[in-house]
Design a protein around this motif. Structure first.
Motif, PDB file in Angstrom:
ATOM      1  N   UNK A 205      37.883  38.975  38.396  1.00 23.53           N
ATOM      2  CA  UNK A 205      38.866  39.608  37.513  1.00 23.53           C
ATOM      3  C   UNK A 205      40.166  38.817  37.493  1.00 23.53           C
ATOM      4  N   UNK A 209      41.683  37.093  34.121  1.00 23.67           N
ATOM      5  CA  UNK A 209      42.974  37.521  33.580  1.00 23.67           C
ATOM      6  C   UNK A 209      44.092  36.532  33.807  1.00 23.67           C
ATOM      7  N   UNK A 211      46.819  33.828  33.612  1.00 21.02           N
ATOM      8  CA  UNK A 211      47.503  33.099  32.544  1.00 21.02           C
ATOM      9  C   UNK A 211      48.635  32.264  33.119  1.00 21.02           C
ATOM     10  N   UNK A 227      43.222  33.739  27.722  1.00 24.89           N
ATOM     11  CA  UNK A 227      44.533  34.340  28.004  1.00 24.89           C
ATOM     12  C   UNK A 227      45.671  33.442  27.526  1.00 24.89           C
ATOM     13  N   UNK A 234      50.738  35.305  20.393  1.00 22.90           N
ATOM     14  CA  UNK A 234      51.665  36.411  20.164  1.00 22.90           C
ATOM     15  C   UNK A 234      53.011  35.876  19.679  1.00 22.90           C
TER      16      UNK A 234
ATOM     17  N   UNK B 124      43.833  50.474  32.632  1.00 20.91           N
ATOM     18  CA  UNK B 124      45.014  49.602  32.488  1.00 20.91           C
ATOM     19  C   UNK B 124      45.134  48.551  33.591  1.00 20.91           C
ATOM     20  N   UNK B 125      44.648  48.884  34.783  1.00 21.06           N
ATOM     21  CA  UNK B 125      44.716  47.943  35.900  1.00 21.06           C
ATOM     22  C   UNK B 125      43.853  46.701  35.653  1.00 21.06           C
ATOM     23  N   UNK B 126      42.781  46.860  34.865  1.00 26.33           N
ATOM     24  CA  UNK B 126      41.836  45.763  34.666  1.00 26.33           C
ATOM     25  C   UNK B 126      42.297  44.757  33.623  1.00 26.33           C
ATOM     26  N   UNK B 127      43.268  45.152  32.834  1.00 22.56           N
ATOM     27  CA  UNK B 127      43.652  44.380  31.659  1.00 22.56           C
ATOM     28  C   UNK B 127      44.734  43.373  32.026  1.00 22.56           C
ATOM     29  N   UNK B 128      44.646  42.170  31.472  1.00 22.80           N
ATOM     30  CA  UNK B 128      45.687  41.187  31.783  1.00 22.80           C
ATOM     31  C   UNK B 128      47.004  41.628  31.151  1.00 22.80           C
ATOM     32  N   UNK B 129      48.085  41.227  31.782  1.00 23.61           N
ATOM     33  CA  UNK B 129      49.407  41.620  31.301  1.00 23.61           C
ATOM     34  C   UNK B 129      49.656  41.043  29.896  1.00 23.61           C
ATOM     35  N   UNK B 130      48.942  39.962  29.555  1.00 25.32           N
ATOM     36  CA  UNK B 130      49.062  39.404  28.208  1.00 25.32           C
ATOM     37  C   UNK B 130      48.599  40.433  27.182  1.00 25.32           C
ATOM     38  N   UNK B 131      47.456  41.034  27.446  1.00 25.05           N
ATOM     39  CA  UNK B 131      46.945  42.046  26.514  1.00 25.05           C
ATOM     40  C   UNK B 131      47.903  43.238  26.468  1.00 25.05           C
ATOM     41  N   UNK B 133      51.010  43.035  26.684  1.00 27.40           N
ATOM     42  CA  UNK B 133      52.124  42.660  25.808  1.00 27.40           C
ATOM     43  C   UNK B 133      51.742  42.839  24.339  1.00 27.40           C
ATOM     44  N   UNK B 134      50.474  42.676  24.013  1.00 28.32           N
ATOM     45  CA  UNK B 134      50.013  42.959  22.648  1.00 28.32           C
ATOM     46  C   UNK B 134      50.075  44.457  22.363  1.00 28.32           C
ATOM     47  N   UNK B 244      54.923  38.698  34.891  1.00 27.92           N
ATOM     48  CA  UNK B 244      54.357  38.998  33.576  1.00 27.92           C
ATOM     49  C   UNK B 244      55.031  40.184  32.904  1.00 27.92           C
ATOM     50  N   UNK B 248      56.723  38.742  29.739  1.00 28.59           N
ATOM     51  CA  UNK B 248      55.888  38.891  28.538  1.00 28.59           C
ATOM     52  C   UNK B 248      56.183  40.147  27.732  1.00 28.59           C
TER      53      UNK B 248
END
Lengths: 295, 312
Positions: A205, A209, A211, A227, A234, B124-131, B133-134, B244, B248
């Motif tokens: 993970x 994820x 970046x 990423x 964006x 939410x914990x699994x998602x990258x901070x980039x996503x 930010x989207x 992040x 971000x």
């Protein structure tokens, strides 16, 4: 009493449902916006229910741009290789540390532990990787710095070996003439599958994820993982057009659905995790719980 | 058994016996040496004027000049304040929310619902901070965002330029932080609650304790030790921020720096965007040293309060 209790249950469930919606609704907005017609998006903005459904953004992303496919390729490569290396290094360090009879193991344990308390910071680290090891704009930049071993997982794995592998079992194997490598491979690893699965998932993970390594060490779009691509897009959705690896077909350039495509590309970024999560959910929860128990 | 005792008595064969174990540790130790320990030695950069052409070691020493520049600037105060204040708010609100959710999960009797809730709050914990930010951009974008278009316009208000209005950001960042982290922490606390000896609850039920009394006198005290450990761990990291989140989510927007700049974002911008290695490395060392002192302090406080909860 029973009535009162039932009311309590209803209230508690409602609270949890609200919290779950709080967690999930942003994704609904994301997906819904990604399948909304570009003109509707420009007029009404991103919304939870598409005013007019259109898959144009996905058609553009998958049809006329190679950037996404390439990004997936880089991410998968980095995740697989990185996770494998991490697992090997971590296991090989954790196992000897778990052996009570190994002379000097406390010194090694301290060296590992101290690295969790104090660090030199990002500046020396950045200068070292870029000036001494020259990993800028190589695939190694995405694999090696910071992610290839995590002191926390080493200690977690050592504790787990200590708790689950009986000393007598190792002793017996040695008397039977097994060498250390055989003991590790044939006895310790097979009974430690749960912890190996957990560490694999958590490390996988963090590679998927990641970046930050890309932010510091990659500026050639050849090595853009999914990423990094997201991060770049964006700020500048036109990147898809200008990128040397972006578009192939000139005729589609003019019609880049720039508002909707942002959301579509983010969906592409989370999709793989969302797809595998239900199957591995048990291990993720276990990983968090094991991790919480101190080493 | 006899054989192994004999083995241990001979020094040479003892070394030979453990040699494979030492060999196994080499890759990990080499990696640790490079990735963690060389940069520790690299903190000397903070006392130098780095010239890439000469290399770090040959660059001239400047003593505490970099620190003088850093601490006479307004930035040092702003980044320290932001880093600490955000962390304090995060620790307090995050702990309250996560503990509450853990207790609620424990009280809910529908097994299947409980599973579903746990699964969903962890997303939410699994998602990258980039996503993330989207996701926040989908809500906040001035032209296309959900809030401006679907809420403010519908109510007849004027659209807000979110990415240029510092006043909202302490709330936005706190909300995003809670969104991303409460599920993870709730699961940790919930695991502790599940581990509480069930016989306490049974005894309390026989004594006629109400649900609330059971939470108050059994669940809560049972959680105390985990709360102390996690809180002090967080206090020990109060000088560090999630890069992040602060870089971000506000989309690196200049007008927001006053409320979004933390030590970590400052170090990054100094190093990568303004090419001011001196200031950047001084801020980094300031963070490392104060951070180190804080971890040790936090741990010695736990040791005093309850020895079992101490980290080391």
């Amino acid at each position: 009493m029973v009535e009162h209790d039932r009311l309590n249950q209803v209230i508690l469930n409602i609270i949890m449902i609200i919290l779950c919606l709080f967690c999930v609704l942003p994704f609904v907005l994301l997906v819904s916006s990604s399948i909304t017609d570009e003109a509707a998006l420009v007029k009404y903005g991103y919304s939870f229910i598409p005013k007019k459904v259109s898959f144009e953004a996905y058609r553009y992303l998958l049809g006329s741009s190679t950037a996404i496919v390439r990004g997936y390729g880089i991410t998968i490569l980095v995740t697989v290789v990185g996770t494998f290396l991490n697992l090997v290094i971590t296991t090989l360090l954790a196992y000897p540390l778990s052996r009570h009879d190994l002379p000097g193991r406390n010194v090694v344990a301290f060296i590992i532990f101290f690295s969790m308390l104090f660090n030199g910071g990002i500046v020396p680290s950045y200068i070292m990787w870029s000036q001494i090891f020259h990993i800028k704009n190589t695939i190694w930049a995405l694999i090696v710095p910071n992610l290839m071993m995590n002191a926390f997982y080493v200690i977690m794995m050592r504790t787990n070996f200590n708790a689950n592998v009986p000393d007598a079992l190792i002793e017996a194997a040695r008397i039977d003439g097994a060498d250390e490598w055989t003991i590790l491979a044939k006895i310790v690893l097979p009974i430690s599958k749960p912890i190996l699965a957990t560490v694999t998932l958590m490390v996988g993970l963090s590679y998927w994820n990641d970046w930050i390594n890309g932010l510091y060490y990659i500026n050639k779009d050849k090595y853009f993982s999914i990423q990094i691509l997201l991060n770049r897009m964006l700020q500048d959705v036109q990147f898809l057009k200008t990128s040397s690896i972006g578009s192939q077909s000139g005729s589609l350039l003019a019609t880049l659905p720039s508002v909707g495509i942002k959301m579509a590309v983010a969906v592409m970024g989370v999709l793989p995790i969302m797809v595998i999560y239900p199957f591995f959910q048990k291990y993720f929860i276990k990983g968090i719980t094991i991790g919480a128990v101190k080493g | 058994m006899n054989k192994s005792v004999k083995h241990r008595s001979a020094g040479h064969s003892r070394f030979k016996r453990y040699l494979p174990l030492y060999l196994m540790m080499i890759p990990g130790l080499v990696y640790l040496g490079i990735n963690n320990y060389i940069p520790m030695a690299g903190i000397i950069i903070a006392f130098k004027k780095v010239n890439y052409a000469k290399g770090v070691l040959k660059s001239p020493w400047v003593g505490f000049k970099n620190f003088e520049f850093l601490f006479t600037s307004k930035d040092a105060w702003v980044i320290t304040r932001n880093t600490i204040l955000y962390n304090l708010v995060f620790i307090v609100l995050g702990t309250v929310l996560s503990v509450a959710v853990a207790i609620i999960l424990n009280e809910i009797r529908l097994k299947r619902a409980k599973k579903v809730y746990q699964t969903l709050i962890l997303i939410p914990f699994l998602i990258s901070i980039i996503v993330v930010s989207y996701l926040s951009y989908a809500f906040l974008s001035t032209d296309n965002g959900f809030i401006n278009n679907s809420i403010i316009k519908a109510a007849g208000g004027e659209p807000v330029n979110w990415y240029a209005e510092p006043a909202y950001w302490p709330f936005i960042l706190t909300l995003v932080f809670l969104w991303k982290s409460f599920g993870y922490n709730s699961i940790i606390y919930y695991a502790t609650v599940v581990g509480i000896d069930q016989s306490y609850y049974e005894a309390a039920a026989i004594d006629g304790a109400t649900r609330w009394e059971r939470v108050k006198y059994i669940t809560f005290p049972g959680l105390k030790s985990t709360i102390i450990t996690l809180t002090l761990l967080a206090v020990g990291r109060i000088f560090y921020s999630d890069f992040g989140l602060f870089y971000l989510i506000p989309m690196n927007s200049g007008p927001l720096f006053d409320v979004t700049n933390t030590i970590d974002t400052y170090v990054y911008r100094g190093l990568m965007q303004m090419n001011n290695i001196g200031m950047s490395s001084a801020a980094g060392l300031y963070q490392s040293i104060v951070g180190f002192i804080l971890v040790l302090t936090a741990n010695s406080i736990v040791t005093k309060l309850s020895k079992d909860d101490a980290l080391f």
